[in-house]
Design a protein around this motif. Structure first.
Motif, PDB file in Angstrom:
ATOM      1  N   THR A 154       8.050   5.745   2.146  1.00 26.65           N
ATOM      2  CA  THR A 154       6.992   5.714   1.140  1.00 26.65           C
ATOM      3  C   THR A 154       7.648   5.183  -0.127  1.00 26.65           C
ATOM      4  N   ALA A 186       0.818  -1.227   0.000  1.00 31.53           N
ATOM      5  CA  ALA A 186       0.000   0.000   0.000  1.00 31.53           C
ATOM      6  C   ALA A 186       0.846   1.269   0.000  1.00 31.53           C
ATOM      7  N   GLY A 187       1.924   1.258  -0.776  1.00 34.35           N
ATOM      8  CA  GLY A 187       2.720   2.465  -0.920  1.00 34.35           C
ATOM      9  C   GLY A 187       3.666   2.762   0.220  1.00 34.35           C
ATOM     10  N   ARG A 188       3.814   1.833   1.150  1.00 36.22           N
ATOM     11  CA  ARG A 188       4.717   2.030   2.273  1.00 36.22           C
ATOM     12  C   ARG A 188       5.580   0.791   2.455  1.00 36.22           C
ATOM     13  N   ASP A 212       7.561  -9.671  -4.307  1.00 40.78           N
ATOM     14  CA  ASP A 212       6.966  -9.835  -5.635  1.00 40.78           C
ATOM     15  C   ASP A 212       8.001  -9.765  -6.755  1.00 40.78           C
ATOM     16  N   TYR A 267      11.270  -0.978  -6.225  1.00 42.51           N
ATOM     17  CA  TYR A 267      10.557   0.219  -5.793  1.00 42.51           C
ATOM     18  C   TYR A 267      11.583   1.267  -5.371  1.00 42.51           C
ATOM     19  N   LEU A 279       9.655  -7.163  -7.732  1.00 39.87           N
ATOM     20  CA  LEU A 279       9.686  -5.854  -8.379  1.00 39.87           C
ATOM     21  C   LEU A 279      10.620  -4.912  -7.625  1.00 39.87           C
ATOM     22  N   THR A 312       7.361   4.257  -4.520  1.00 40.10           N
ATOM     23  CA  THR A 312       6.739   4.447  -5.820  1.00 40.10           C
ATOM     24  C   THR A 312       6.105   3.136  -6.285  1.00 40.10           C
ATOM     25  N   LYS A 313       5.430   3.180  -7.392  1.00 41.23           N
ATOM     26  CA  LYS A 313       4.882   1.976  -8.001  1.00 41.23           C
ATOM     27  C   LYS A 313       6.021   1.054  -8.408  1.00 41.23           C
ATOM     28  N   GLY A 314       5.847  -0.253  -8.197  1.00 44.47           N
ATOM     29  CA  GLY A 314       6.882  -1.215  -8.525  1.00 44.47           C
ATOM     30  C   GLY A 314       7.111  -1.332 -10.023  1.00 44.47           C
ATOM     31  N   THR A 315       8.368  -1.567 -10.390  1.00 39.85           N
ATOM     32  CA  THR A 315       8.724  -1.756 -11.793  1.00 39.85           C
ATOM     33  C   THR A 315       9.475  -3.067 -11.966  1.00 39.85           C
ATOM     34  N   THR A 316       9.391  -3.636 -13.145  1.00 40.80           N
ATOM     35  CA  THR A 316      10.099  -4.871 -13.449  1.00 40.80           C
ATOM     36  C   THR A 316      11.595  -4.600 -13.561  1.00 40.80           C
TER      37      THR A 316
END
Length: 243
Positions: free
Chosen positions: A62, A12-14, A43, A47, A45, A64-68
């Protein structure tokens, strides 16, 4: 380049780091509020985490959205490595993690020189070595070192689980690797290499019966710590994961 850490507390962004990683970031690296680090979650990914709180034994972020991650191969490779003597397994673990392995499963077989001894304590150290190698190599997932299998029959049982392709590297020779591997050929691959004493004929037959493809690594006899790294490098190259 931001420092890299692995954590299971990420949702949840944290996110948060605890234990030795929190100590390293807060006390050794003297992180400040607002500083950014790379966090890798369960997962697989990546962050970008921004430090929001520093407490004793805990650092919070905090994210960011996860990236591959570009560092992760598109095939999950499990290395079944014959247990070598004199601490050589540490070298195999360190370098195979750098090359992209997902899991390492040591095993004892008929001609192993090494014998089981204090494996629980060794396994903790082996997984620490894998974690440090993963950070150094920029991996986004934490490769796992399993407890050793006590005989080759257990290896054959494991090969029949859920691998798309199992490769048995035999000093007696086998199919050229380039005829078996190609980009996109399998999502989950098992690689089996032997100990100092190699494999018995019966073990080679058992591997074949378990569904493994017998392959070779050329006309030269490689040391037991060289063979798994050579096999893994060749597999990564032929599946397009060294490009």
């Amino acid at each position: 380049m931001p420092h890299r850490y692995f954590t299971n507390e990420l949702a949840a962004g944290r996110a948060a780091l605890t234990g030795s990683d929190a100590h390293h970031l807060a006390d050794v690296m003297r992180a400040k509020l607002g500083e950014e680090v790379v966090l890798c979650g369960p997962d697989g990914l990546e962050y970008l985490g921004t430090v929001t709180a520093i407490q004793s034994g805990r650092v919070e972020f905090t994210v960011t959205k996860g990236t591959t991650s570009k560092a992760e191969p598109d095939a999950a490779v499990t290395l079944f490595a014959g247990y070598p003597k004199q601490g050589k397994l540490e070298e195999v673990i360190r370098h195979s993690v750098e090359l992209g392995v997902t899991e390492i499963v040591p095993f004892f077989s008929r001609y192993c020189v090494a014998t089981p001894k204090k494996e629980d304590a060794k396994n903790e150290r082996y997984n620490r070595i894998a974690a440090e190698a993963a950070k150094q190599a920029g991996r986004a997932m934490l490769p796992h070192v399993s407890m050793p299998l006590l005989n080759f029959a257990a290896v054959c049982d494991a090969l029949q689980e859920d691998y798309d392709l199992a490769l048995f590297f035999y000093e007696g020779g086998g199919a050229p690797l380039r005829t078996v591997l190609r980009p996109g050929c399998a999502k989950k691959i098992a690689i089996v290499t032997g100990s100092e004493g190699g494999f018995s004929v019966e073990e080679a037959e058992a591997a074949k019966a378990a569904g493994a493809v017998t392959v070779g690594l050329g006309p030269r006899i490689l040391r037991c710590e060289t063979a798994p790294l050579t096999a893994l490098t060749a597999a990564m190259l032929l599946t397009g994961n060294l490009e």
